[in-house]
Design an enzyme around this catalytic site. Sequence first.
Site, PDB file in Angstrom:
ATOM      1  N   ASP A  14       6.172 -44.012  54.789  1.00  0.00           N
ATOM      2  CA  ASP A  14       6.318 -42.624  54.335  1.00  0.00           C
ATOM      3  C   ASP A  14       4.953 -41.981  54.140  1.00  0.00           C
ATOM      4  OD1 ASP A  14       9.048 -43.194  54.109  1.00  0.00           O
ATOM      5  OD2 ASP A  14       9.234 -41.975  52.302  1.00  0.00           O
ATOM      6  N   ASP A  25      13.868 -33.800  59.637  1.00  0.00           N
ATOM      7  CA  ASP A  25      14.450 -35.122  59.483  1.00  0.00           C
ATOM      8  C   ASP A  25      14.197 -35.672  58.079  1.00  0.00           C
ATOM      9  OD1 ASP A  25      15.565 -37.620  60.821  1.00  0.00           O
ATOM     10  OD2 ASP A  25      13.647 -38.382  60.078  1.00  0.00           O
ATOM     11  N   GLU A  70      18.024 -31.768  57.428  1.00  0.00           N
ATOM     12  CA  GLU A  70      18.885 -32.954  57.484  1.00  0.00           C
ATOM     13  C   GLU A  70      18.878 -33.565  56.088  1.00  0.00           C
ATOM     14  OE1 GLU A  70      19.766 -37.401  58.835  1.00  0.00           O
ATOM     15  OE2 GLU A  70      17.747 -36.748  58.373  1.00  0.00           O
ATOM     16  N   ASP A  77      23.697 -40.977  65.064  1.00  0.00           N
ATOM     17  CA  ASP A  77      23.681 -42.026  64.041  1.00  0.00           C
ATOM     18  C   ASP A  77      25.096 -42.547  63.815  1.00  0.00           C
ATOM     19  OD1 ASP A  77      20.930 -41.937  63.515  1.00  0.00           O
ATOM     20  OD2 ASP A  77      21.189 -40.208  62.184  1.00  0.00           O
TER      21      ASP A  77
HETATM   22  C1  NOJ Z   1      17.678 -39.612  60.374  1.00  0.00           C
HETATM   23  C2  NOJ Z   1      17.863 -39.751  61.851  1.00  0.00           C
HETATM   24  O1  NOJ Z   1      19.012 -39.045  62.237  1.00  0.00           O
HETATM   25  C3  NOJ Z   1      17.974 -41.229  62.155  1.00  0.00           C
HETATM   26  O2  NOJ Z   1      18.334 -41.441  63.490  1.00  0.00           O
HETATM   27  C4  NOJ Z   1      16.676 -41.901  61.799  1.00  0.00           C
HETATM   28  O3  NOJ Z   1      16.795 -43.292  61.995  1.00  0.00           O
HETATM   29  C5  NOJ Z   1      16.289 -41.614  60.348  1.00  0.00           C
HETATM   30  N1  NOJ Z   1      16.418 -40.233  59.996  1.00  0.00           N
HETATM   31  C6  NOJ Z   1      14.859 -42.006  60.105  1.00  0.00           C
HETATM   32  O4  NOJ Z   1      14.011 -41.082  60.740  1.00  0.00           O
END
Ligand code: NOJ
Length: 546
Positions: A174, A204, A246, A312
């Site tokens: 991070d 993200d 997100e 995901d």
């Molecule tokens: C959210 C993303 O949609 C996912 O694919 C990713 O592994 C994680 N964030 C980490 O960046």
Amino acid sequence: MSARSADWYKDAVIYEVRVRSFFDANDDGKGDLRGLTSKLDYLKDLGVTALWLLPICPSPMRDDGYDISDYRNVHPDVGTLEDFRIMLDAAHERGMRVIMELVLNHTSDQHPWFQRARSAQRGHPDRDWYVWSDDPKRYKGARVVFKDFEKSNWTWDEQAGAHYWHRFYHHQPDLNFDHPTVREAMLAVVDHWFGLGVDGLRLDAVPYLYEREGTDCENLPETHEFLRQLRARVDALWPGRMLLAEANQWPEDAVKYFGKGDECHMAFHFPLMPRLFMAMRLEERRPITEILARTPDIPTNCQWALFLRNHDELTLEMVTADERDYLWKEYAKDPQARLNMGIRRRLAPLLDNDRRRIELMSSLLFSLPGTPVLYYGDEIGMGDDLNLGDRNGVRTPMQWTPGPNAGFSSVDASKLLLPLVGDPAYHWQTVNVSVQHANESSLLHWTRRLLHLRARHPAFGRGSTVFVDAGTYHALAFVREHEGDRVLVVCNLSRYTRPLTLDLARWKGAVPVELFGRVKFPPIKGGGYPLTLGPRGFCWFALETA
Ligand code: NOJ
């Protein structure tokens, strides 16, 4: 590109595309930007108005590109910056916007920033670009997100002689947002992509930017302060561009990412998504109406992003433990389908490849309040592959034709980045664009018609929403209304034909006109408007004045 309307995202239909899996123009087995450019007409014809590109920056690809090693360039697998410019121009020429990833919470451990930080002396500003500790028990209130892969949010780094903090994989340290230079570097990345002409950025993992002892290290006030600074800069330098959060959070926390209309323009509605699947299984509307009732109003310049599936696992973090068990039991009978806190399946397999249920779910995605996000391949009902690790089973190559490699690439099949879906029920030889293109009754044609109908009614993107009593909890009905454009949506969630009685007194005198067939229904005379819907049927009506 036509003049930028500042809130274009409200009328958008977003298509989420994994460039590597879409179309391979240089026959190396991996999809690329030139391949995407060559397929823009397909997307335009489908009714897509904006593309969301999964990560394309240079990366060791240990988390599908969410582990960035250079924020300003393009991964050689997918092409060059020039290819990117060409794609962007071609999309704009077709009136389509392009949304990119802004992975701001973390980098790859291969990023020069991390390499510099781990070899810098303690106390040196370079070291502070990341979050270090001698004590791996710090911030113990923070959950581990990738719990199937990581035990802790701290990993020991021999070179630095300290532990570093990571909310995702251990190879994704991070960034330290307390460090002003980090914030400036990230704002410079924003300028870079907006400067190239990108229309939107998906932020993200945005809830995790800061860490504070005694908290769960999510949604902290400092994060919102940073977002306000980011937004002020976008408003000043990049008007008309969009920020999409997100934030996998409960509604009351998710809405905070809109601020007072001075943070993100959009945010995904994570809690709604699993409840759509719950409503389907329970055959009742309550999971949907309850979560929407619990969702606070949002500022007028903001918009939810709605989705059914993405790249995901179908995350079950925003449901109660009982609901999660129920959804796992109903949708992931095969334990292989479970991953972290979710289910790694595509839409069609989740719905047993039942065309009625796929259409009903899509009708909700495209009519509930918000901007719909369609995952590539779901328009043709692609399947998945549970034998592939992590989330790769839902990231397989797009199926274009019944020819070699499903028309995705001309490379030797053994060199494809991921195998094609060979499951007989979803085999690429039958489930593909060209076969469905030739069949007017295909899911592809149906989806296209739905998107084109939707585009005629601004109420879908911008309208108010009033839920209508239908006389049974098996039905969901609502009216969307925007500046005289009125649409009535009625869904029968049950597997049986149902007589409904819609309380439409408020719209007395209006004539419902069914959108697919332009068929006029009897005018609304008063309260109880009778309508019968078949199993898992739905109708969209324009409410026209007689
Ligand atoms: C959210 C993303 O949609 C996912 O694919 C990713 O592994 C994680 N964030 C980490 O960046």
